[in-house]
Design an enzyme around this catalytic site. Structure first.
Site, PDB file in Angstrom:
ATOM      1  N   ASP A  22     -58.137 -23.433  -0.032  1.00 35.30           N
ATOM      2  CA  ASP A  22     -57.654 -24.308   1.050  1.00 35.30           C
ATOM      3  C   ASP A  22     -58.397 -25.633   1.117  1.00 35.30           C
ATOM      4  O   ASP A  22     -58.610 -26.182   2.199  1.00 35.30           O
ATOM      5  CB  ASP A  22     -57.753 -23.600   2.417  1.00 35.30           C
ATOM      6  N   LYS A  25     -56.036 -28.636  -3.034  1.00 34.93           N
ATOM      7  CA  LYS A  25     -55.685 -28.777  -4.456  1.00 34.93           C
ATOM      8  C   LYS A  25     -54.300 -29.369  -4.610  1.00 34.93           C
ATOM      9  O   LYS A  25     -54.050 -30.157  -5.510  1.00 34.93           O
ATOM     10  CB  LYS A  25     -55.690 -27.399  -5.161  1.00 34.93           C
ATOM     11  N   GLY A  49     -50.625 -20.844  -0.876  1.00 35.97           N
ATOM     12  CA  GLY A  49     -49.596 -21.517  -0.077  1.00 35.97           C
ATOM     13  C   GLY A  49     -49.812 -23.012  -0.129  1.00 35.97           C
ATOM     14  O   GLY A  49     -50.932 -23.487  -0.038  1.00 35.97           O
ATOM     15  N   HIS A  50     -48.743 -23.750  -0.352  1.00 33.19           N
ATOM     16  CA  HIS A  50     -48.869 -25.202  -0.299  1.00 33.19           C
ATOM     17  C   HIS A  50     -47.574 -25.783   0.263  1.00 33.19           C
ATOM     18  O   HIS A  50     -46.508 -25.189   0.159  1.00 33.19           O
ATOM     19  CB  HIS A  50     -49.206 -25.783  -1.678  1.00 33.19           C
ATOM     20  N   GLN A 252     -56.432 -20.326  -4.888  1.00 36.34           N
ATOM     21  CA  GLN A 252     -57.638 -19.831  -4.209  1.00 36.34           C
ATOM     22  C   GLN A 252     -58.863 -20.689  -4.592  1.00 36.34           C
ATOM     23  O   GLN A 252     -58.725 -21.892  -4.698  1.00 36.34           O
ATOM     24  CB  GLN A 252     -57.884 -18.347  -4.504  1.00 36.34           C
TER      25      GLN A 252
HETATM   26  P1  IMP Z   1     -55.689 -11.283  -1.254  1.00 29.39           P
HETATM   27  O1  IMP Z   1     -55.723 -12.372  -2.260  1.00 29.39           O
HETATM   28  O2  IMP Z   1     -54.446 -11.292  -0.423  1.00 29.39           O
HETATM   29  O3  IMP Z   1     -55.984  -9.937  -1.839  1.00 29.39           O
HETATM   30  O4  IMP Z   1     -56.862 -11.548  -0.194  1.00 29.39           O
HETATM   31  C1  IMP Z   1     -58.232 -11.395  -0.523  1.00 29.39           C
HETATM   32  C2  IMP Z   1     -59.071 -12.459   0.166  1.00 29.39           C
HETATM   33  O5  IMP Z   1     -58.779 -13.726  -0.396  1.00 29.39           O
HETATM   34  C3  IMP Z   1     -58.809 -12.579   1.664  1.00 29.39           C
HETATM   35  O6  IMP Z   1     -60.016 -12.927   2.302  1.00 29.39           O
HETATM   36  C4  IMP Z   1     -57.844 -13.746   1.745  1.00 29.39           C
HETATM   37  O7  IMP Z   1     -57.907 -14.398   2.993  1.00 29.39           O
HETATM   38  C5  IMP Z   1     -58.380 -14.626   0.633  1.00 29.39           C
HETATM   39  N1  IMP Z   1     -57.352 -15.507   0.084  1.00 29.39           N
HETATM   40  C6  IMP Z   1     -56.357 -15.183  -0.759  1.00 29.39           C
HETATM   41  N2  IMP Z   1     -55.618 -16.258  -1.071  1.00 29.39           N
HETATM   42  C7  IMP Z   1     -56.161 -17.290  -0.422  1.00 29.39           C
HETATM   43  C8  IMP Z   1     -55.867 -18.692  -0.376  1.00 29.39           C
HETATM   44  O8  IMP Z   1     -54.939 -19.201  -1.020  1.00 29.39           O
HETATM   45  N3  IMP Z   1     -56.676 -19.438   0.424  1.00 29.39           N
HETATM   46  C9  IMP Z   1     -57.719 -18.910   1.109  1.00 29.39           C
HETATM   47  N4  IMP Z   1     -58.039 -17.618   1.087  1.00 29.39           N
HETATM   48  C10 IMP Z   1     -57.273 -16.811   0.327  1.00 29.39           C
END
Ligand code: IMP
Length: 504
Positions: A22, A25, A49-50, A252
Site C-alpha cells: 500500500d 506502486k 488492490g489498485h 504487497q
Molecule cells: P493474505 O495475502 O490475504 O493471505 O493476507 C496475509 C497478510 O498480508 C495480511 O496481513 C494482509 O492484510 C496482508 N496483505 C495482503 N495483501 C496485501 C496488500 O496488497 N496490501 C497490504 N497488505 C496486504
C-alpha cells in the site's frame, strides 16, 4: 510527456514495495507504462488492490495489471494466484467501458484459486484470535499451499474438463478432511457469503462442496478466458531476448514476503523482486533496475503482526480490527495530526492519507518511518533506489519522528549462536517474530515542513525541513532517493537523483 532519459540502458524495471504494501506502486506502474512494451505481474492475487479510472469512473481492480488501460502487452505470470470469476468481472468492467482487453495474457500455469481456498482461508483465520493473521480472505494461503503440496490446479485446467474434475476431486478429498475439523455452522456461513456465490457451491455439512456446481461454473470461466490463456512467461522471456522494455509490477511488499517478511504475518507468495521476476518467467538477475517504494516518513500495515513504530501501539491495532472508515470518521471527526495523543495522530494520518484497504476496506495501522526495516528491505532485498510516496500527507504535521534503531527489550533469545538480551541495540531489522515483537523504537525528532508540497515539481520546490529529512534518510541508510510523489497524479512527481543501475 515524461522524460525517461534516466532509464537509458534499462530493459527490465521492477517496482516493488519495501514495506507492508500500500505504498503507491500503482501510480508508478502507470508512470512508467509509457516507457514499457510489456507490463507483467508475477505475485499475489486478489489480495492486492489498485484504483483504475475507466471513463471517469473509479474502479478497484485486484487482478488485472495496473496498466491495462495502456495499449501495451499486459501479463499475469505463473506466480499469480488467479481467481477466474474476479478476473472476468474486471474484464467485463473494461469491456463495458469500451476498453480493449486484447492486450492481456494469462499464464496457463498460474495457480488457480478455488472456492475451497477461500472458505479455508476465512474459516481458519476466524477460528482463533491467537493464531489470526488478518488475511484478506481471498484464499491466497491455501491456494499457494496447494501448489507447494502438489495438490493445486492451474489456470490451464479450466480448459480441460476431465483433468479439472480429476484434480478437483483429489483436492477436495483433502480439503473436506481439514474443513471437518472446524465448526460446520461456521463453514456453512462462509460458504454462503457473496464471494462464494452465496452458497451455490455448498452441498451439506458432510460433503461441504457441490462438485458439479463448481465444475459447471469453472468450465464456464474457462470458456470466457480461453483467448487469454497461453504460455505468458515464455512471452515475457522472448520479449527479454528481443531487448524490449519490461515493467514488473510488484504486489504487497517485501515485509509481507513469505520468504523474507515478518513471518508468519506475511502473505503466501514471495513479493520481493526475486519472487516477482520468477513469477513472470525471469530471473532476479535479469532485472536492470528495481525501484523500491517507501512511504514518505510514515508507514502502514494491514492485518496482524509486529509493527514497532505503530502510533498508539496496541490501542491502534485493536481500533483497526474493529473500526471501519465510517465508524472512525464519526468517532474521531476532528482528529488532528498534531494531537498530543499519538493514537489520535495515527488516526489523523490514516484519514489524511486515506489509509483504508482497497481490498477489504479495513483501516490500515499507521506509524512512523522505521529505518531498521528500510535498511533490511533495501540493503538485502530491493537495492538502494527508492521512491518516497505520499509526502503531501504529512504537510500539516508540526513534528515528524523517525525511528533510527531499536532496543531489544525481550527475554533472552537465541538466534543460532547469537543470544539477544535486553538492552541490545539493533540497527537493521531482523524479520524474526520473537525479536521484532520485542523491539522498542528509538526516535529522532524533526520539525515538519508545514507547507503544501502538492505543487512541487522539482527538488528546488521542496521545503528545507523536508529536504533535511531526505538527507537524513540518505545518511542513515544506503538508499538513493530517486523520486518523490507529492500527490496521486502523474504530474505530482519530483525527480531527485539518477538511479544507481546494477548491470549497465
Ligand atoms: P493474505 O495475502 O490475504 O493471505 O493476507 C496475509 C497478510 O498480508 C495480511 O496481513 C494482509 O492484510 C496482508 N496483505 C495482503 N495483501 C496485501 C496488500 O496488497 N496490501 C497490504 N497488505 C496486504
Amino acid at each position: 510527456m515524461i522524460n525517461y532519459d534516466f532509464l537509458k540502458g534499462v530493459r527490465v524495471l521492477g517496482i516493488v514495495c519495501t514495506q507492508w504494501g500500500d505504498t503507491g506502486k500503482g501510480k508508478f506502474v502507470d508512470y512508467f507504462a509509457d516507457w514499457a512494451d510489456v507490463i507483467a505481474r508475477g505475485t499475489g492475487g486478489a489480495n492486492a488492490g489498485h484504483t483504475i479510472w475507466v471513463n471517469g469512473e473509479k474502479h478497484v481492480f485486484h487482478l488485472l495489471p495496473s496498466a491495462m488501460l495502456h495499449d501495451k502487452l499486459n501479463v499475469i505470470g505463473s506466480g499469480v494466484a488467479l481467481e477466474p470469476g474476479l478476473v472476468l468481472d474486471e474484464l467485463t468492467t473494461l469491456d463495458c467501458g469500451g476498453v480493449s482487453t486484447d492486450n492481456l495474457r494469462i499464464a496457463f500455469n498460474a495457480r488457480l484459486v478455488l472456492p475451497q481456498h477461500v472458505v479455508l482461508d476465512r474459516v481458519r483465520d476466524a477460528s482463533s484470535e491467537e493464531d489470526k493473521i488478518g488475511t484478506t480472505g481471498r484464499g491466497m494461503g491455501p491456494a499457494y499451499a496447494d501448489h507447494v503440496a502438489r495438490l493445486g490446479l492451474t489456470v490451464n485446467d479450466l480448459l480441460n474438463p476431465d483433468v479439472f474434475r480429476k484434480k478437483l476431486q483429489r483436492n477436495l478429498r483433502e480439503k473436506r478432511k481439514v474443513l471437518r475439523t472446524y465448526d460446520p455452522e461456521a463453514v456453512k456461513r462462509v460458504m454462503h457469503q457473496e464471494i462464494l456465490k452465496s452458497g451455490s457451491f455448498y452441498s451439506d455439512p458432510e460433503s461441504i462442496f457441490n462438485e458439479d456446481a463448481i465444475i459447471e461454473r469453472y468450465m464456464e470461466y474457462g470458456r470466457h478466458l480461453e483467448d487469454y490463456i497461453c504460455d505468458a512467461d515464455a512471452i515475457v522471456r522472448s520479449c527479454f531476448r528481443e531487448k524490449r522494455n519490461i515493467l514488473l509490477e510488484g504486489a504487497q511488499g517485501n515485509m509481507l514476503s513469505v520468504d523474507y517478511g515478518t513471518h508468519p504475518y506475511v502473505t503466501s507468495s514471495d513479493c520481493s523482486i526475486a519472487g516477482l521476476a520468477k513469477g513472470v518467467g525471469l530471473h532476479e538477475h535479469d532485472v536492470d533496475l528495481t525501484l523500491g517504494i517507501v512511504k514518505g516518513f510514515y508507514m502502514t500495515r494491514v492485518g496482524e503482526g509486529p509493527f514497532p513504530t505503530e502510533l498508539g501501539g496496541e490501542r491502534s491495532a485493536e481500533a483497526c480490527r474493529v473500526q471501519t472508515r465510517d465508524t472512525e470518521a464519526k468517532k474521531y471527526p476532528d482528529a488532528s495530526i498534531n494531537d498530543p495523543d499519538e493514537f489520535i495522530r495515527g488516526v489523523a494520518i490514516r484519514k489524511l492519507g486515506d489509509e483504508y484497504g482497497a481490498t477489504t476496506g479495513r483501516p490500515r495501522r499507521t506509524g512512523w518511518l522505521d529505518l531498521p526495516l528500510i535498511r533490511y528491505s533495501t540493503e538485502q532485498l530491493a537495492g538502494p533506489n527508492v521512491i518516497l510516496t505520499k509526502i503531501d500527507v504529512l504537510d500539516t504535521a508540526e513534528t515528524i519522528m523517525v525511528c533510527t534503531e531499536y532496543e531489544y527489550v525481550g527475554p533472552p533469545y537465541r538466534r543460532g549462536k547469537d543470544v539477544f538480551s535486553a538492552g541490545r541495540r539493533i540497527l537493521t531489522a531482523i524479520p524474526d517474530l520473537e525479536i521484532l515483537r520485542y523491539c522498542r523504537p528509538i526516535y529522532e525528532k524533526f520539525p515538519g515542513w508545514l507547507t503544501s508540497t502538492r505543487e512541487a515539481r522539482s527538488f528546488h520546490d521542496i521545503p528545507d525541513p523536508l529536504r533535511n529529512l531526505i538527507w537524513f534518510l540518505k545518511g542513515q541508510t544506503e538508499v538513493n532517493v530517486t523520486m518523490l510523489s507529492v500527490g496521486p497524479d502523474r504530474e505530482d512527481t519530483v525527480f531527485v537523483a539518477e538511479p544507481q543501475k546494477r548491470h549497465i
